[in-house]
Design an enzyme around this catalytic site. Structure first.
Site, short mmCIF file in Angstrom:
data_model
loop_
_atom_site.label_atom_id
_atom_site.label_comp_id
_atom_site.label_asym_id
_atom_site.label_seq_id
_atom_site.Cartn_x
_atom_site.Cartn_y
_atom_site.Cartn_z
N TYR A 15 2.55 10.52 -0.49
CA TYR A 15 3.66 10.14 0.39
C TYR A 15 4.96 10.64 -0.21
O TYR A 15 5.33 10.28 -1.34
CB TYR A 15 3.72 8.62 0.58
CG TYR A 15 2.54 8.01 1.30
CD1 TYR A 15 1.61 8.78 1.99
CD2 TYR A 15 2.33 6.63 1.27
CE1 TYR A 15 0.52 8.21 2.63
CE2 TYR A 15 1.24 6.05 1.92
CZ TYR A 15 0.34 6.84 2.58
OH TYR A 15 -0.73 6.27 3.22
N ASP A 67 0.83 -1.20 0.00
CA ASP A 67 0.00 0.00 0.00
C ASP A 67 0.87 1.26 0.00
O ASP A 67 1.86 1.35 0.73
CB ASP A 67 -0.89 0.02 1.24
CG ASP A 67 -1.75 1.27 1.31
OD1 ASP A 67 -2.81 1.29 0.67
OD2 ASP A 67 -1.36 2.23 2.00
N TRP A 91 -4.60 0.98 9.42
CA TRP A 91 -3.25 1.53 9.56
C TRP A 91 -2.96 1.85 11.03
O TRP A 91 -3.85 2.02 11.84
CB TRP A 91 -3.03 2.75 8.67
CG TRP A 91 -3.93 3.95 8.85
CD1 TRP A 91 -5.15 4.16 8.29
CD2 TRP A 91 -3.64 5.12 9.62
NE1 TRP A 91 -5.64 5.38 8.65
CE2 TRP A 91 -4.73 6.00 9.46
CE3 TRP A 91 -2.56 5.53 10.41
CZ2 TRP A 91 -4.79 7.26 10.08
CZ3 TRP A 91 -2.60 6.78 11.03
CH2 TRP A 91 -3.71 7.62 10.86
N SER A 92 -1.68 1.86 11.33
CA SER A 92 -1.18 2.12 12.69
C SER A 92 -1.69 1.12 13.73
O SER A 92 -2.14 1.52 14.81
CB SER A 92 -1.51 3.55 13.14
OG SER A 92 -0.69 3.92 14.21
#
Length: 333
Positions: free
Chosen positions: A54, A49, A205-206
């Site tokens: 980014y 991903d 995520w995270s």
């Protein structure tokens, strides 16, 4: 490595997805980033991903270079669009038809592929009509540039509206990508029930709460040198919400539970999110190959119900469950 179906579709993704936010072309040199991608491949990860924003598009280039030479059909490549890219002109952001059509072509070029498996709206766009966005996504799918569509950090009502339009347009809307961890459970009350109803899975995520759930941050102590909490490129800002002594003290209570399961604290955190059957995959990042190898060991772990209850008791009231915080993740522009 275990695989799970993504939403109500025939697409399988690895239980651990390798993500390159805050690492590739930012915190990690390109050679080290490539080593992490190769470690992920060696460990059986097939799902990768990224997003165009980014490192202002550079992370997609690094990931594409690292995956060059791999059998494309054996990979699931995911990217996202919404946030500003390039010089930040008036149409360099959002989910307008213009921005999405230009963004998908740029992402494919940087990733070195003819298509992505999943193309995601990185946030909800308050300034663009949903119909415009969904028709653009449908056209991208019909052009063969993406196989499926998904979103990130949409509320339950937004998911329902998007799914209804996707059904009308006959495009496969199958995923949501929210933040989720044992400390951050804001999706559980509304987003997860709506997703189950709609045939949408979470790619979260995270899962280690930007590293807090690894147990390396101790109450009353200065964060370790070189850790996410000392990073000036965005890492410290993200982790700040959890760096309170009351949170860090509660996290340390998880250590005996991890020991009982013969897991590291990081493995326990990743395994915890995978106990939720609406979660198809947990996103992990890495700055060195060893972190990939450690997190992959969480795939296939079953945490008994009594230990899940003990995790809840250990964390107590430091867990954030406010569903309103999902809407707060989408910028107003």
């Amino acid at each position: 490595m275990k695989h799970r179906y993504l939403g109500n579709s025939g697409l399988k993704v690895s239980e651990i997805t390798y993500g390159n936010w805050l690492t590739h072309a930012s915190q990690v040199e390109n050679d080290a980033a490539a080593a992490c991608v190769h470690a992920a491949l060696d460990a059986g990860i097939t799902t990768f991903d990224t997003a165009d924003m980014y490192a202002n598009t550079a992370a997609e280039v690094v990931l594409g270079d690292a995956l060059r030479g791999q059998r494309r059909e054996s990979l699931e490549i995911l990217t996202k669009a919404y946030y500003p890219v390039g010089p930040g002109g008036p149409n360099d952001t959002g989910l307008s038809r213009k921005h999405l059509m230009e963004s998908i072509d740029g992402s494919l070029r940087r990733l070195g592929t003819d298509y992505v498996d999943l193309y995601q709206a990185h946030r909800w766009d308050n300034a663009t009509p949903l119909e415009e966005t969904m028709v653009a996504f449908a056209d991208i799918v019909r052009a063969g540039k993406a196989l499926y569509i998904g979103v990130s950090e949409w509320t339950a009502d937004q998911l329902r509206a998007g799914a209804e339009m996707a059904r009308e347009l006959r495009v496969p809307f199958i995923s949501n990508q929210p933040q989720y961890s044992a400390l951050w459970r804001v999706i559980e009350a509304e987003v997860v029930p709506a997703s189950r109803e709609l045939g949408i899975s979470q790619i979260v995520w995270s899962p280690v709460a930007q590293g807090v759930l690894t147990g390396k941050y101790l109450p009353g102590r200065t964060p370790p040198a070189g850790s996410r909490a000392t990073d000036g490129n965005g890492g410290a800002e993200m982790i700040g919400r959890h760096l309170r002594d009351e949170v860090l003290e509660r996290v340390q209570r998880l250590r005996p539970i991890a020991d009982e399961l013969s897991l590291t604290m990081a493995q326990l955190a990743v395994a915890w999110v995978l106990q939720n059957d609406n979660v198809a995959s947990a996103l992990i990042g890495a700055s060195r190959p060893g972190q990939v190898q450690e997190n992959v060991a969480a795939s296939g772990v079953a945490i008994p119900g009594d230990l899940m209850s003990r995790i809840d008791e250990a964390l107590g009231d430091v867990v954030d469950r406010d569903p309103a915080k999902t809407a707060a993740e989408s910028p107003l522009r």
